[in-house]
Design an enzyme around this catalytic site. Structure first.
Site, PDB file in Angstrom:
ATOM      1  N   TRP A   1     -10.735   3.439 -11.772  1.00 39.05           N
ATOM      2  CA  TRP A   1     -10.640   1.979 -11.572  1.00 39.05           C
ATOM      3  C   TRP A   1     -11.307   1.561 -10.254  1.00 39.05           C
ATOM      4  CZ3 TRP A   1     -10.262  -2.270 -14.000  1.00 39.05           C
ATOM      5  CH2 TRP A   1      -9.624  -3.408 -13.487  1.00 39.05           C
TER       6      TRP A   1
ATOM      7  N   HIS B   1      -4.892   7.980  -7.721  1.00 38.62           N
ATOM      8  CA  HIS B   1      -4.847   6.956  -6.683  1.00 38.62           C
ATOM      9  C   HIS B   1      -3.575   7.115  -5.848  1.00 38.62           C
ATOM     10  CE1 HIS B   1      -5.932   2.945  -5.253  1.00 38.62           C
ATOM     11  NE2 HIS B   1      -4.660   2.605  -5.344  1.00 38.62           N
TER      12      HIS B   1
ATOM     13  N   LYS C   1      -9.274  -1.843   1.675  1.00 38.00           N
ATOM     14  CA  LYS C   1     -10.219  -2.968   1.774  1.00 38.00           C
ATOM     15  C   LYS C   1     -10.000  -3.634   3.134  1.00 38.00           C
ATOM     16  CE  LYS C   1      -8.897  -4.128  -3.068  1.00 38.00           C
ATOM     17  NZ  LYS C   1      -9.480  -3.149  -3.897  1.00 38.00           N
TER      18      LYS C   1
ATOM     19  N   SER D   1      -6.020   1.584  -0.645  1.00 37.23           N
ATOM     20  CA  SER D   1      -6.112   0.639  -1.746  1.00 37.23           C
ATOM     21  C   SER D   1      -6.408  -0.779  -1.233  1.00 37.23           C
ATOM     22  CB  SER D   1      -4.823   0.717  -2.566  1.00 37.23           C
ATOM     23  OG  SER D   1      -5.079   0.363  -3.884  1.00 37.23           O
TER      24      SER D   1
END
Ligand code: GCU
Length: 432
Positions: free
Chosen positions: A362, A412, A275, A271
């Site tokens: 998302w 997720h 990144k 998540s």
């Protein structure tokens, strides 16, 4: 009502932030595009064209010039430029056991300080290694809830740092308690990793920079302010870049540890920390493998697709994650000088693995795959095989090579399915 229009929209933003932070993806925010048919027409910047429009013709041109152009754009326009390794890093081993996890592992904890006097912020690295005579390859990761959250092992130091509020995590007044031990263990199959012959090194991301917008007064940023500076300039590091910088400092330690094969360190993150692992892999070429799990917007997903989370949304809800300049691209993704496939290209020719989850719309799972696809030609230029499939694969049908990908069924999260793929991928790269 006593609330002004301004304060009620501020309240709304705070509520959204709280919900996002507390339930990370228990919902898909309304008002965003989740329909493939509504993705706008877009054209991506070409990683193999110099800024002056001429073509990159060979690997040498990529290595000496084009890579630097792209890196500079990401540094100044997206994540912000980070300082170099500080002159003084002080490593201190604070615990050691050669009888951890029912005797199958070595466990140690190492604090990383930025001066010999041991003042100011420091990072606590927790390391599990297989009990064997030869050095081990390692997965280096950041965690969301403190090192003590990954396992019930009572010997792990309980973090004293600020923690975000989170239900069922034993966090009281933003601090961990004994009840916080092992609360994130479903994401950390430590025994499985050890039994496959790998080590695991992990660190709480809040040691580097606590994850809330305080104008960069806490964490590592102030260590580097010039005289009179009170916050990073518009082209200097936000929190994601700081977390990535912290991973590099952990690598600095791992390089000194003779029980670790420093040529075989994989950086992995989930998540916002996915990144982070991509940016760490882009900026620090010592990482042999770079793994992003459900990283989404500002990670592996293409910004121009405007699918799920957008640049404006991420900058508004998490204003501290990216550099000041990134805000120029709110609702103007087509003017970004880069897109996220070029972040993947910066990792080439090293091995990269992107994982998505089917229900995690998302984070734009398809857009995460497309970044790999569009980075593939840089891998080819550098002598690697292109991505094994041009089509977005079916759920639970991983593709592998130097570029790995899967979209798993479910939401997720980080699951054993994901970890098994990362271990298989590492075995393949290291010919284990
Ligand atoms: C939020 C944010 C995402 C991020 C995620 C997480 O939902 O919008 O960009 O990846 O939090 O890190 O859990």
């Amino acid at each position: 009502m006593l609330f002004s229009k301004h304060s009620s929209s501020l309240m709304a933003l705070l509520v959204v932030t709280f919900l996002c932070n507390s339930f990370a993806f228990a919902f898909q925010p309304e008002g965003y595009n989740y329909d493939e048919a509504k993705v706008p027409a877009y054209s991506l910047p070409d990683p193999l064209k110099f800024e002056d429009g001429s073509a990159v013709r060979n690997a040498q041109q990529w290595k000496t010039k084009r890579r630097a152009e792209i890196l500079h754009l990401f540094e100044t326009e997206v994540y912000g430029k980070s300082p170099a390794r500080p002159a003084c890093l002080h490593f201190e081993q604070t615990s050691f056991s050669d009888n951890a996890l029912d005797g199958i592992a070595i466990r140690k904890e190492v604090s990383i300080w930025f001066n010999k006097e041991k003042t100011g912020p420091h990072l606590d690295l927790l390391i599990y290694l297989p009990k064997q005579k030869t050095p081990a390859p390692v997965f280096l990761t950041l965690n969301f809830k403190g090192n003590h959250s990954i396992s019930k092992d009572p010997q792990i130091k309980l973090s004293q740092q600020w923690m975000r509020a989170s239900s069922n995590s034993g966090i009281v007044d933003h601090r961990a308690t004994e009840k916080s031990r092992g609360v994130a263990s479903s994401r950390w199959p430590v025994e499985m990793i050890i039994k496959r012959g790998y080590g695991l090194a992990t660190m709480y991301y809040g040691d580097i920079d606590p994850d809330f917008d305080d104008g960069f007064q806490n964490g590592v940023h102030p260590l580097f302010y010039k005289k009179g500076q009170t916050k990073p300039n518009a082209d200097q590091w936000g929190s994601v870049a700081a977390w990535a910088w912290g991973l590099s400092r952990a690598f600095d330690y791992l390089e000194t540890d003779c029980a670790v094969v420093s040529e075989k360190v994989a950086v992995m993150g989930h998540s916002r920390l996915g990144k982070t692992s991509l940016w760490a892999g882009a900026t620090d070429e010592r990482f042999a493998i770079v793994i992003s799990n459900d990283s989404g917007c500002g990670g592996a997903a293409l910004s121009r697709r405007h699918f799920g989370e957008t640049v404006e949304r991420i900058n508004n809800v998490f204003p501290h994650w990216f550099c000041g300049n990134f805000k120029k691209y709110n609702e103007k993704e087509s003017t970004l000088p880069v897109d996220q496939h070029e972040l993947i290209a910066l990792i080439a020719p090293r091995a990269v693995y992107v994982a998505s989850a089917k229900e995690d719309t998302w984070a734009d799972p398809h857009g995460e795959f497309l970044s790999l696809l569009h980075a593939s030609k840089v891998y080819e230029l550098l002598g690697k095989k292109p991505i094994a499939s041009k089509q977005w694969p079916q759920p639970n049908k991983p593709i592998t090579g130097s570029i790995g990908y899967h979209v798993r069924t479910g939401k997720h999260d980080v699951t054993n399915y994901d970890w098994n793929r990362y271990l298989d991928f590492a075995d393949l790269q290291y010919e284990k």
